[in-house]
Design an enzyme around this catalytic site. Structure first.
Site, PDB file in Angstrom:
ATOM      1  N   ARG A 125      -0.165 -14.332   8.514  1.00 12.77           N
ATOM      2  CA  ARG A 125      -0.819 -13.256   9.186  1.00 12.77           C
ATOM      3  C   ARG A 125      -0.094 -13.256  10.532  1.00 12.77           C
ATOM      4  NH1 ARG A 125      -2.388 -11.176   5.647  1.00 12.77           N
ATOM      5  NH2 ARG A 125      -1.228 -12.473   4.332  1.00 12.77           N
TER       6      ARG A 125
ATOM      7  N   GLU B 114      -3.999  -5.336  -5.655  1.00 12.92           N
ATOM      8  CA  GLU B 114      -4.632  -6.765  -5.533  1.00 12.92           C
ATOM      9  C   GLU B 114      -4.867  -7.354  -6.886  1.00 12.92           C
ATOM     10  OE1 GLU B 114      -4.394  -8.064  -2.765  1.00 12.92           O
ATOM     11  OE2 GLU B 114      -4.818  -6.799  -1.488  1.00 12.92           O
TER      12      GLU B 114
ATOM     13  N   THR C   1       0.917  -1.166   0.126  1.00 15.78           N
ATOM     14  CA  THR C   1      -0.067   0.028  -0.008  1.00 15.78           C
ATOM     15  C   THR C   1       0.919   1.332  -0.046  1.00 15.78           C
ATOM     16  OG1 THR C   1      -1.661  -1.186   1.367  1.00 15.78           O
ATOM     17  CG2 THR C   1      -1.822   1.157   1.198  1.00 15.78           C
TER      18      THR C   1
END
Length: 758
Positions: free
Chosen positions: A619, A243, A56
């Protein structure tokens, strides 16, 4: 049309945004690969951004950099992503870098940008610029208008299912006239294809579109009017896509058309995190980027700012077993941290107990519940963890879906059980009275409610009295009579049949299971799995009333989102999130990788399942715990389970083994063969290993059940051991069944074969 195009033609000369000598200080916060991605402004660029590598930041800085260098006006930039949240974050970050708010730029989701283009040229497609965008409910209601016309039985194929079929065609850029003949025949012998054509015509008549049309109509627009396509090709000097691995075919075609003029397209994505094929995403879009844009620059973001080296090495070693990937290896300069811990448990409940204890331990060490996540492959897995957390008073939240006992199919099933246990439960009765459809309409129910209120009766008692009159129509009378016969029969089973078996009988004989089986929707299999898990859950209880009380206590769990809580969600729902401590339960063959996926799509599914495992591991920031069970009660039946092949693919130097007694020990087999399916030698080799492991283990827990035939007869007061409930003493003997007072689990009824005398 010429005037419309002239009015829309942009001034393509870039205006100065900032002075030329302003220092580009925002580049100082980037690593070398990130900076290369930001500064590669010309030509096609693919940024392969691994998990936690700052994609990002790269995308937003690149947008700002393009404006800083005065390469384009804000209105000449197109930036698309998948969620409004991501679009807002992108806009805020760019404005922060530039220290000013920008107007007129094209930044948003695929849907919002598509709608913006369509409103400018709606008349070219026979629409008005004020067209309505239908939501899902409106779309389904419109489809219902055509099911009778095309002789489609809604009990067999619901309008919601048809909407899904139409959406999948639109995701692939297929208009009604372009549906392949094979697909026409497959979908009710062409009925749904003909309905699609009528549906699109009606949408145009009422000046409306659905979400799938927002990109599909753009493709039609660009195809019919090349001059409109050329207008936007010249307008968008720079295109940036977030994405990219999640794009479907229609979105891919849309982007290719828009990029034809300047070829300055930058796509950011990660082929290793493409996990949404079930909703139209095509991983091939990112894999063939270099073929679509010859001479493209490929930049890999591999420095991870999230996880420890051991976690990254484990994830990288796992994903390298996929063949369809562009390739990259995550790394970090952070301290090594702890290895990925792999825990083997005796069964699924021990797994929930073990994870619950470790969660409590982390809390005692000062960790926050909010920084702990349990990521499951299938939603039904949450049930055991929810119940364990309630017992331990550990607060939790289910993210991305309802808690297990809040799911529609579970609420329906429990409503049946409530009516069986308590005939006067009006709320439960109303829920199931027309499940499945029994021909009991609103007018009948209004009559029933009026009579019940007037006579101060429960609904079931009111029905009993009304059946003695002529108040009900023949269809309703027959429906109520048959329902009452069923309910009375099930109530008579309560004393002679265990609650779990009774529940199976109720769901089967009521037609509720068949009702779901007749539906054709991606989540149907998950709903059926949840119902089977409910039957399994009832095996813990001696009566329906005990179970229903248990459910009431669980549903009382506080749902305040501001409270410190453990996060419970599916692996699909966890993408884009990060947690300090991540638990990954259920890594077993058939569950993960999921057998149904392997059966349907073979190697392609296996590779996507492995990508899902990769997403789960990445994660974790500090600690990752992978768990599997040697035995699992699947749909009420105990089964010996095989640990997931993904565990054997983890680099041995990055993992640390732990296991219950009798669960394989620490010598897990290493498998070299790649892309192994469920029916290949992998399973045979693993079974041989498990058999050898069991033979070498002389502990009491090496079998699920003990053979007591050659032992002395059991008697009252004898001390026994049960693999699941632990130690206890016999309180009652009834043939081959025992009532045992367990030290921790309380009084349970079990079979003799499942306990060992001590």
């Amino acid at each position: 049309m010429r005037d419309q195009l002239k009015a829309s033609q942009p001034n393509i000369a870039p205006q100065k945004l900032l002075s030329d000598n302003k220092e580009l200080c925002y580049l100082k916060n980037l690593n070398d690969a990130q900076q290369a991605a930001v500064e590669a402004t010309e030509g096609p660029v693919l940024v392969l951004a691994g998990a936690g590598t700052g994609k990002t930041r790269v995308l937003t800085t690149r947008l700002a950099h393009t404006l800083m260098l005065n390469l384009a006006n804000p209105s000449q930039l197109l930036a698309v992503t998948f969620t409004n949240k991501a679009a807002r974050e992108m806009k805020n970050r760019v404005s922060s870098i530039l220290n000013k708010s920008l107007e007129g730029w094209w930044l948003g989701t695929f849907h919002s940008i598509g709608a913006r283009i369509l409103r400018r040229h709606a008349e070219a497609l026979g629409l008005s610029s004020t067209f309505t965008i239908l939501d899902t409910d409106d779309q389904v209601r419109l489809i219902k208008q055509f099911t009778d016309i095309h002789e489609i039985d809604e009990k067999r194929v619901s309008p919601k299912i048809i909407a899904g079929v139409l959406q999948r065609w639109k995701d692939r850029g297929i208009t009604p006239e372009k549906i392949p003949n094979a697909e026409k025949k497959h979908n009710l012998e062409g009925k749904i294809a003909r309905l699609y054509s009528d549906y699109q015509s009606r949408l145009k008549l009422i000046n409306a579109v659905d979400f799938g049309d927002l990109i599909l109509h753009c493709l039609t627009l660009f195809s019919k009017y090349p001059e409109i396509a050329e207008l936007y090709q010249k307008r968008f000097r720079y295109i940036m896509v977030d994405e990219y691995q999640d794009t479907n075919i229609a979105q891919y075609l849309w982007l290719r058309i828009l990029a034809q003029s300047h070829q300055n397209i930058c796509c950011v994505g990660d082929d290793d995190q493409s996990i949404y094929s079930w909703r139209g995403a095509e991983v091939e879009n990112i894999l063939r980027f270099e073929q679509d844009f010859p001479g493209a620059t490929i930049i890999r973001l591999e420095k991870n700012y999230r996880s420890t080296p051991h976690i990254l090495a484990a994830a990288s070693g796992l994903i390298q077993h996929n063949s369809d990937r562009l390739g990259k290896t995550l790394w970090t300069d952070a301290d090594k941290g702890t290895k990925v811990k792999v825990f083997g448990y005796w069964d699924g409940e021990h797994e929930a107990y073990g994870i619950g204890d470790k969660v409590a331990q982390l809390k005692n060490e000062g960790k926050s519940f909010n920084d702990i996540a349990i990521l499951v492959r299938a939603s039904f897995q949450t049930r055991e963890f929810e119940e364990r957390f309630i017992t331990q008073a550990i607060p939790y939240r289910v993210i991305g879906g309802p808690r297990f006992y809040e799911r529609q199919e579970i609420r329906d099933a429990i409503a049946f059980l409530r009516v069986v246990a308590q005939p006067d439960d009006d709320l439960a009765f109303e829920r199931i009275v027309n499940l499945p459809k029994r021909g009991i309409g609103k007018r009948t129910m209004q009559t029933l409610h009026f009579y019940a209120r007037e006579k101060n009766l429960s609904l079931t008692n009111a029905i009993s009295e009304l059946l003695e009159t002529d108040e009900f129509r023949p269809t309703a009378r027959a429906a109520f009579s048959n329902l009452f016969l069923d309910l009375n029969r099930w109530r008579n089973f309560q004393d002679s049949m265990p609650p779990s078996k009774l529940t199976g009988v109720v769901l089967d004989e009521s037609g509720y299971i068949d009702m779901w089986k007749l539906k054709d929707h991606p989540d149907i299999s998950g709903r059926l799995d949840n119902l089977k898990e409910l039957v399994t859950a009832l095996e813990e209880f001696q009566s329906l009333s005990e179970f229903l009380e248990h459910v009431s206590l669980i549903m009382d769990n506080d749902d305040n989102i501001n409270v410190d809580k453990v996060n419970l969600m599916t692996l699909h729902g966890a993408k884009g999130l990060e947690f300090d401590n991540v638990f990954l339960p259920g890594w077993e063959e058939g569950l993960f990788p999921h057998q149904r996926a392997l059966d349907e799509r073979g190697v392609r599914a296996l590779e996507e399942e492995r990508r899902l495992a990769y997403v789960g591991l990445t994660r974790a920031k500090h600690n990752a715990f992978i768990c599997f069970s040697a035995n699992r009660r699947i749909y009420g039946q105990w089964q010996s389970t095989l640990p997931s092949r993904f565990i054997s693919e983890l680099p041995i130097e990055n993992i640390e083994w732990h296991s219950d007694a009798g669960v394989y020990g620490n010598n897990f087999p290493r498998m070299e063969k790649k892309n192994m399916l469920a029916d290949d030698s992998y399973i045979h080799n693993r079974k041989n290993f498990l058999m050898a492991s069991n033979r070498s283990n002389s502990g009491k827990k090496s079998k699920m059940a003990s053979d007591n035939t050659n032992k002395s007869p059991m008697k009252l007061g004898d001390r026994v051991f049960h693999q699941k409930f632990g130690y206890g003493s016999i309180a009652e003997i009834d043939g081959d069944k025992l009532r045992v007072d367990f030290e921790k689990a309380g009084v349970k009824r079990v079979k003799k074969a499942f306990v060992e005398a001590l």
